[in-house]
Design an enzyme around this catalytic site. Sequence first.
Site, mmCIF file in Angstrom:
data_model
loop_
_atom_site.group_PDB
_atom_site.id
_atom_site.type_symbol
_atom_site.label_atom_id
_atom_site.label_comp_id
_atom_site.label_asym_id
_atom_site.label_seq_id
_atom_site.Cartn_x
_atom_site.Cartn_y
_atom_site.Cartn_z
ATOM 1 N N ASP A 67 0.814 -1.215 0.000
ATOM 2 C CA ASP A 67 0.000 0.000 0.000
ATOM 3 C C ASP A 67 0.851 1.271 0.000
ATOM 4 O O ASP A 67 2.078 1.220 0.164
ATOM 5 C CB ASP A 67 -0.957 -0.001 1.209
ATOM 6 N N ASN A 135 -7.414 -2.857 14.428
ATOM 7 C CA ASN A 135 -8.818 -3.108 14.069
ATOM 8 C C ASN A 135 -8.959 -4.324 13.144
ATOM 9 O O ASN A 135 -10.012 -4.545 12.565
ATOM 10 C CB ASN A 135 -9.441 -1.869 13.405
ATOM 11 N N HIS A 137 -7.254 -4.837 10.315
ATOM 12 C CA HIS A 137 -6.976 -4.633 8.888
ATOM 13 C C HIS A 137 -5.681 -5.329 8.471
ATOM 14 O O HIS A 137 -4.775 -5.513 9.278
ATOM 15 C CB HIS A 137 -6.986 -3.141 8.498
ATOM 16 N N GLU A 142 -9.734 -2.022 5.461
ATOM 17 C CA GLU A 142 -10.362 -1.717 6.744
ATOM 18 C C GLU A 142 -11.566 -2.644 6.964
ATOM 19 O O GLU A 142 -12.031 -3.296 6.017
ATOM 20 C CB GLU A 142 -10.801 -0.247 6.749
HETATM 21 C C1 F6R Z 1 1.502 -1.618 6.102
HETATM 22 C C2 F6R Z 1 0.192 -2.185 6.241
HETATM 23 C C3 F6R Z 1 -0.590 -2.206 7.514
HETATM 24 C C4 F6R Z 1 0.253 -2.509 8.749
HETATM 25 C C5 F6R Z 1 -0.616 -2.429 10.002
HETATM 26 C C6 F6R Z 1 0.203 -2.629 11.259
HETATM 27 O O1 F6R Z 1 1.989 -1.765 4.786
HETATM 28 O O2 F6R Z 1 -0.274 -2.624 5.270
HETATM 29 O O3 F6R Z 1 -1.621 -3.157 7.421
HETATM 30 O O4 F6R Z 1 0.807 -3.777 8.644
HETATM 31 O O5 F6R Z 1 -1.252 -1.188 10.063
HETATM 32 O O6 F6R Z 1 1.071 -1.566 11.391
HETATM 33 P P1 F6R Z 1 2.223 -1.569 12.496
HETATM 34 O O7 F6R Z 1 3.178 -2.620 12.102
HETATM 35 O O8 F6R Z 1 2.827 -0.199 12.413
HETATM 36 O O9 F6R Z 1 1.553 -1.849 13.802
#
Ligand code: F6R
Length: 250
Positions: A67, A135, A137, A142
């Site tokens: 992303d 959450n 995701h 989401e």
């Molecule tokens: C990042 C991504 C997100 C993260 C998630 C956890 O490319 O796709 O899904 O993996 O938000 O983020 P952290 O590792 O910062 O807790």
Amino acid sequence: MKTFIKSDYKEACKIAADIIVNKVKNNPSAILGLATGSTPIGIYANMVQAYKRKEISFAKVRTVNLDEYVGLGESDNQSYVSFMRRNLFDHIDVDLRNTYLPNGKSQNLEVECERYNELLQSMRQDIQLLGIGSNGHIAFNEPNTPFTSCTHVVNLTQNTIKDNARFFPCAADVPTQALTMGLSNIMNAKEIVIVVTGSNKAQAAYDAFKGSISESCPASILQQHPSVTLIMDNDAARLFSLRTVLHKHQ
Ligand code: F6R
């Protein structure tokens, strides 16, 4: 699903990095699906170490990222393209021309989604690394994103904006939209490694892997994937019963 519960973040990162390094050793032209956020930082550090020890070369590898924030590009510190350079690409021998992320600066986001989706169809990930949002995701899919989704523009939830504010000067600076691989693009990977650490992820881990498969928890779709390795630390695994753990690996 293989499940590993490690003592802490550092140990969880080591095992995730080992899995990716071994994948590249066995297939030097592997297509790696990569993630950003705080979780992969230690994993990438271990991969860089393996490269510096001359155990591995990334010269023939190709990468696709999950992303990117809408509006951010290479010159923005918080963009995922600059994150990848800083934490991995600048320290290994990967050819930057073989590293792909959605272009958050595109003037036409719908066309960019189509372009990235076509790219993903021609580059099936041999292995996809994932983190998870508090959450539930994965990538920026989401809650209530259709399981059939492919690359799309997403309006980030307040929860995600709040969680990611730590990377920006303040919450108001967090972009409100992102381009993300869809859940079907993630499920298309041949193999998935998901790393979940910290007590703030315990509920999401439980819902994703012990709860019912539901679009309200996007990561729960992974229960349907034939080859997933779940790596947690003790804090993230605190709601899991030991009886349900397939492999305990200290
Ligand atoms: C990042 C991504 C997100 C993260 C998630 C956890 O490319 O796709 O899904 O993996 O938000 O983020 P952290 O590792 O910062 O807790």
